[in-house]
Design a protein around this motif. Structure first.
Motif, PDB file in Angstrom:
ATOM      1  N   SER A 301      24.540 -37.613  26.779  1.00  0.00           N
ATOM      2  CA  SER A 301      25.078 -38.972  26.858  1.00  0.00           C
ATOM      3  C   SER A 301      24.086 -39.883  27.563  1.00  0.00           C
ATOM      4  N   LEU A 302      24.075 -41.175  27.207  1.00  0.00           N
ATOM      5  CA  LEU A 302      23.251 -42.135  27.928  1.00  0.00           C
ATOM      6  C   LEU A 302      23.839 -42.447  29.291  1.00  0.00           C
ATOM      7  N   ASN A 303      25.129 -42.221  29.443  1.00  0.00           N
ATOM      8  CA  ASN A 303      25.854 -42.541  30.669  1.00  0.00           C
ATOM      9  C   ASN A 303      26.036 -41.273  31.496  1.00  0.00           C
ATOM     10  N   ASP A 304      25.555 -41.295  32.726  1.00  0.00           N
ATOM     11  CA  ASP A 304      25.646 -40.120  33.591  1.00  0.00           C
ATOM     12  C   ASP A 304      25.957 -40.571  35.014  1.00  0.00           C
ATOM     13  N   SER A 305      27.126 -40.208  35.517  1.00  0.00           N
ATOM     14  CA  SER A 305      27.556 -40.646  36.857  1.00  0.00           C
ATOM     15  C   SER A 305      27.600 -39.504  37.861  1.00  0.00           C
ATOM     16  N   ARG A 306      27.047 -38.364  37.526  1.00  0.00           N
ATOM     17  CA  ARG A 306      27.121 -37.204  38.407  1.00  0.00           C
ATOM     18  C   ARG A 306      26.127 -37.334  39.560  1.00  0.00           C
ATOM     19  N   PHE A 307      26.657 -37.390  40.786  1.00  0.00           N
ATOM     20  CA  PHE A 307      25.784 -37.475  41.951  1.00  0.00           C
ATOM     21  C   PHE A 307      24.834 -36.278  41.977  1.00  0.00           C
ATOM     22  N   GLY A 308      23.584 -36.550  42.325  1.00  0.00           N
ATOM     23  CA  GLY A 308      22.598 -35.490  42.424  1.00  0.00           C
ATOM     24  C   GLY A 308      21.916 -35.164  41.113  1.00  0.00           C
TER      25      GLY A 308
END
Length: 357
Positions: A301-308
């Protein structure tokens, strides 16, 4: 080859609907035809400066993978127009769009120096590096007129408080006199962003920014004046600048940078659609390849909100980037390190200032 519809001098090629607003504006073909026949401009593409008056100016940064605890943004929105900028999404909180609005509606915080001083005078405040800006560039074109960043630096100097700067604009050298004074007490560190060594790439990715030649000179001048510089080779975009990591690291090291950081591009929120629209107009022949490689670094995905993970990526392409970064540090930055800033002078200076009241 760029599309004929490409808007020169801007990153985003259209405005986007604010996800917080119920209604949106649409530029209809019949209106555009009316403007053409009438000899009128449907959109003059000019930048607007809009004054706002926040109640506070120092922001606590809660994200665990950003690398700063506090930030201060004299401006919201950024005329530099970097197409990949993560700060675009924040413009929606102010009621604007993340596309062209972000580059053309610049919010000015004239009270920032006074608000900063009030914060530093607070009995509860304990010294911790505050970074200018963290969100939008504190040395963007508006700073030439308003000089808010310079006024904030004078406050930091007055209270002997540690401050960091993130910029890609050579305008930072205008304030060399203050930076030198801060550096004498190890109170300043500057992060200079260098995304590519190619002017062609720079112009299309970051249309209203300082040239690469001037950025490298900025690193050199700051370093020659004993002001520590960390270079931000960010973002790394697969298929656009990922092949430049070694050359970038070599160039910034030779000009005096003590360290460098990097991030892999991530296209959260509205930025994904803005970036895709841009690359299909700016680099149509490589658009599909670049978009696929970015997605491969973020779980498809172009969208990635996973910290780290969101800033560093994962997968084969991301590993190749990490390996090149590791080797570049071994080859060009051996024995170099960016210093920890001094937080010991602030308490004494604050106490002395408070005695005046």
């Amino acid at each position: 080859m760029k599309s004929d519809r490409f808007i020169k001098g801007r990153g985003a090629q259209h405005n986007t609907q604010n996800s917080f607003l119920k209604f949106s504006n649409e530029m209809r073909d019949d209106f555009l035809e009316f403007c053409r026949v009438s000899g009128e401009e449907a959109d003059n593409n000019k930048t607007q400066y809009i004054s706002i008056f926040p109640k506070s100016i120092v922001n606590k940064v809660n994200s665990p993978d950003v690398g700063m605890s506090y930030s201060l943004n004299p401006y919201q929105g950024c005329e530099h127009g970097c197409i990949y900028c993560y700060a675009r999404n924040s413009h929606e909180y102010w009621g604007y769009g993340a596309g062209l609005d972000f580059e053309r509606k610049i919010l000015i915080k004239k009270d920032a120096p006074a608000l900063l001083e009030a914060k530093l005078k607070s009995k509860s405040w304990k010294a911790s590096t505050i970074v200018l800006s963290g969100n939008t560039d504190c040395y963007q074109p508006a700073e030439r007129e308003y000089e808010i960043t310079r006024a904030c630096l004078e406050v930091f100097l007055k209270y002997r408080h540690p401050v960091g700067i993130i910029t890609k604009n050579a305008l930072v050298l205008r304030d060399l006199d203050i930076l030198v004074k801060l550096a004498k007490d190890n109170l300043i560190g500057v992060n200079v962003s260098v995304t590519s060594l190619s002017e062609d790439t720079r112009r299309v990715l970051e249309p209203r920014t300082t040239t690469i030649k001037k950025r490298l000179k900025t690193i050199r001048v700051l370093s020659d004046n004993n002001i520590p510089v960390n270079a931000m080779l960010a973002p790394i975009i697969p298929g656009i600048n990922s092949h430049e990591i070694f050359n970038l690291a070599k160039a910034v090291s030779e000009n005096g940078a003590l360290s460098f950081g990097f991030t892999l591009v991530r296209l959260n929120g509205a930025i994904g659609k803005i970036f895709e629209d841009w690359i299909r107009k700016a680099m149509p022949n490589k658009a599909d390849k670049v978009l696929q490689q970015i997605a491969d670094c973020h779980g498809g995905s172009l969208n990635d909100s996973r910290f780290g993970i969101r800033n560093k990526g994962e997968g084969i392409i991301a590993k190749q980037v990490h390996d090149m970064v590791h080797l570049a540090r071994l080859k060009f930055f051996k024995g170099k390190s960016f210093p920890e800033l001094n937080a010991d002078l602030y308490g004494e200076k604050k106490d002395n200032q408070l005695r005046l009241f």
